[in-house]
Design an enzyme around this catalytic site. Structure first.
Site, PDB file in Angstrom:
ATOM      1  N   SER A   1      21.896 -31.646  -9.906  1.00  0.00           N
ATOM      2  CA  SER A   1      20.755 -31.098  -9.177  1.00  0.00           C
ATOM      3  C   SER A   1      20.259 -32.111  -8.156  1.00  0.00           C
ATOM      4  O   SER A   1      20.653 -33.280  -8.172  1.00  0.00           O
ATOM      5  CB  SER A   1      19.623 -30.772 -10.151  1.00  0.00           C
ATOM      6  OG  SER A   1      19.037 -31.970 -10.602  1.00  0.00           O
ATOM      7  N   LYS A   2      19.403 -31.619  -7.270  1.00  0.00           N
ATOM      8  CA  LYS A   2      18.837 -32.500  -6.257  1.00  0.00           C
ATOM      9  C   LYS A   2      18.091 -33.661  -6.920  1.00  0.00           C
ATOM     10  O   LYS A   2      18.080 -34.774  -6.431  1.00  0.00           O
ATOM     11  CB  LYS A   2      17.909 -31.695  -5.351  1.00  0.00           C
ATOM     12  CG  LYS A   2      17.186 -32.552  -4.328  1.00  0.00           C
ATOM     13  CD  LYS A   2      16.670 -31.737  -3.195  1.00  0.00           C
ATOM     14  CE  LYS A   2      15.653 -32.486  -2.330  1.00  0.00           C
ATOM     15  NZ  LYS A   2      15.441 -33.896  -2.595  1.00  0.00           N
ATOM     16  N   ARG A   3      17.466 -33.329  -8.057  1.00  0.00           N
ATOM     17  CA  ARG A   3      16.692 -34.371  -8.745  1.00  0.00           C
ATOM     18  C   ARG A   3      17.564 -35.538  -9.231  1.00  0.00           C
ATOM     19  O   ARG A   3      17.131 -36.672  -9.270  1.00  0.00           O
ATOM     20  CB  ARG A   3      15.900 -33.784  -9.913  1.00  0.00           C
ATOM     21  CG  ARG A   3      14.478 -33.460  -9.478  1.00  0.00           C
ATOM     22  CD  ARG A   3      13.556 -33.307 -10.656  1.00  0.00           C
ATOM     23  NE  ARG A   3      13.663 -31.953 -11.163  1.00  0.00           N
ATOM     24  CZ  ARG A   3      13.677 -31.648 -12.449  1.00  0.00           C
ATOM     25  NH1 ARG A   3      13.610 -32.602 -13.367  1.00  0.00           N
ATOM     26  NH2 ARG A   3      13.751 -30.397 -12.832  1.00  0.00           N
TER      27      ARG A   3
END
Ligand code: GLU
Length: 510
Positions: free
Chosen positions: A261-263
């Site tokens: 994910s972007k996180r």
């Protein structure tokens, strides 16, 4: 006859292209080129709610940067256009009508509130053979009532009629035959009269058929849609030209379990987008591979190996080599860990392969950022400086850390090194060193080194201390390329100037 290979990359312009989407585009491209086929870019913009301005331009720019090219598409044109779904409404309307006429789809008038109420009332409600008879649709209602609603312009959707009790087979070139029972499928909405647009499923299938797509290569997240797509192909009578499916393995977190994910990128410090993205709504800026200093060739090579291997342990491959070797035979079913450190290694490797002159050109903007005007130095000087330190870098920006001393004299001296290498006698020895250096006719590394070493030996000085003090004076710290290569490039005058400054400025530690 072998079918012509025609593949499509079909992004929805709902935001920046994620790095997983880039890999999907790349695999489509490699497969198309490998088989002398065609690569299509189709923009799937039928979900007006999720449309994000700038997303399409971003997709084009990102893929162009990486060298992923299209034969047909919005910009390229082609025999099966338009290639933007919002411009194909008439086509979809016609095909929705065909399904209705064939009894394979029906009108439904249930309002969102009614559907909501139903879901609250019936546990695990699904719009299908077991429930559609209780709903407000053209199968459950008398024909006259349907006509009244239609004539009054009541908003409706068209739903696909899924027959229960069928085994639906999806042939996937990576996963083999996947069989699911049609009972678990719901009567998916294919078209909404409110915005006169089809949903993803209908538009996707109609276009794949009309654009003669031979292989549907996409992310694993689309696998659950595939049985419905197979049924749609059949309902239209197109089963014999159904494409082969290829669902690519997920990209996984570099550490731990689950989808990338972007996180993860924010947490571990790597980009998940090809280019920097300025979110038009929030104003947030997300970093991209390009802006972080990756070479496009390195990104392509890195991504190619996330889910595929060439059948041996070759790692460094150009786009042409990837094309020659690519096949689904060596694609994995299981997810690929996003080993971003490996991405850095690829960038390092590709940076070693480009010419020093090219590297110098890439370094000039970095010099400017640090307040050094590259015009103050010759191209040859910059080129030779980067050549000396490039083996130490993963990114062009890191050249600054390793080569800054070629462009600006030290403004401070590494305290630890001073403590270890600089003593009360050092300034005098440095003054002698200046005499030795100024006495040289030839300041080249090969000529200067033996003379300086002989002087140190003659005087009985400590080699390590003298050479490190020399380095400290010129570089500011006790690391860097070979000392005499540095001074050869810098020249006698600048070398001597720095030694004199250091002899004056460095305070002997108590
Ligand atoms: N528009 C879909 C997407 O955004 C396409 C999926 C497919 O390739 O069928 O990924």
């Amino acid at each position: 006859m072998e079918r012509e290979v025609r593949v499509r990359f079909a992004p929805s312009p709902t935001g920046p292209l994620h790095i997983g989407g880039v890999r999907t585009a790349l695999y489509n491209f490699l497969f198309a080129r490998r088989h002398g086929g065609k690569m299509i870019l189709r923009i799937e913009d039928t979900d007006s709610q999720r449309f994000v301005p700038g997303a399409e331009a971003y997709i084009n720019e990102a893929l162009a940067w990486l060298g992923i090219e299209f034969d047909e598409g919005v910009k390229e044109g082609g025999p099966y256009g338009p290639y933007k779904q919002s411009e194909r409404r008439d086509i979809y309307r016609e095909y929705v009508q065909k399904l209705i006429d064939a009894g394979r789809a029906y009108y439904a008038f249930d309002t969102p509130a009614e559907l909501e109420a139903k879901r609250a009332e019936v546990a695990n409600f699904q719009y299908d053979a077991s429930t559609r008879g209780t709903m407000r649709n053209s199968l459950a209602m008398p024909a006259e009532e349907v006509k009244v609603l239609m004539d009054a312009g009541t908003p409706y959707v068209v739903r696909f009629l899924v027959e229960p009790g069928r085994d639906v087979e999806v042939n996937d070139l990576i996963r083999g035959k996947v069989v699911i029972k049609s009972d678990i499928l719901d009567d998916k909405v294919l078209y909404k009269s409110a915005d006169d647009l089809p949903t993803y499923h209908l538009a996707n299938i109609v276009d794949d058929h009309l654009m003669r797509v031979s292989h549907v290569i996409r992310g694993e997240e689309w696998l659950p849609s595939a049985p419905l797509h197979v049924l749609l192909y059949e309902a239209f009578g197109w089963a014999d030209t159904m494409p082969d499916f290829v669902h690519l393995p997920l990209l996984l977190k570099p550490d731990g379990k689950g989808k990338l994910s972007k996180r993860d990128g924010d947490r571990l410090g790597f980009p998940v987008f090809p280019l920097e993205w300025h979110d038009p709504k929030s104003g947030n800026i997300s970093t991209g591979y390009r802006e972080s200093g990756y070479l496009p060739e390195a990104v392509v090579n890195f991504l190619a190996l996330l889910g595929w291997n060439p059948g041996d342990d070759t790692e460094v491959m150009s786009m042409d080599e990837l094309i020659k070797k690519f096949s689904f035979e060596h694609c994995s079913k299981s997810g690929a860990k996003f080993a971003f450190e490996k991405g850095k290694w690829f960038n390092h490797t590709y940076l070693q392969e480009i010419s020093n002159a090219e590297l110098a050109t890439l370094f000039k903007p970095v010099l400017l950022q640090h307040g050094v005007n590259p015009e103050d130095f010759s191209d040859e000087y910059i080129t030779r400086a980067v050549a000396m330190v490039k083996s130490r870098i993963n990114f062009v920006s890191e050249l600054w850390d390793h080569a800054r001393f070629f462009f600006i004299a030290p403004d401070s001296y590494d305290a630890k090194a001073v403590k270890k290498r600089w003593s009360a006698e050092t300034p005098a020895i440095m003054t002698e060193l200046v005499d030795v250096l100024e006495g040289l006719d030839d300041f080249s590394s090969a000529a200067a080194e033996p003379v300086v070493l002989a002087w140190i030996a003659d005087k009985g000085y400590h080699l390590g201390n003298v050479m490190n003090a020399f380095r400290l004076a010129v570089v500011g710290e006790c690391k860097g390329p070979h000392m005499f290569d540095i001074t050869e490039l810098m020249g006698c005058a600048e070398t001597v100037r720095r030694i004199r400054i250091a002899a004056e400025r460095i305070q002997i530690p108590e």
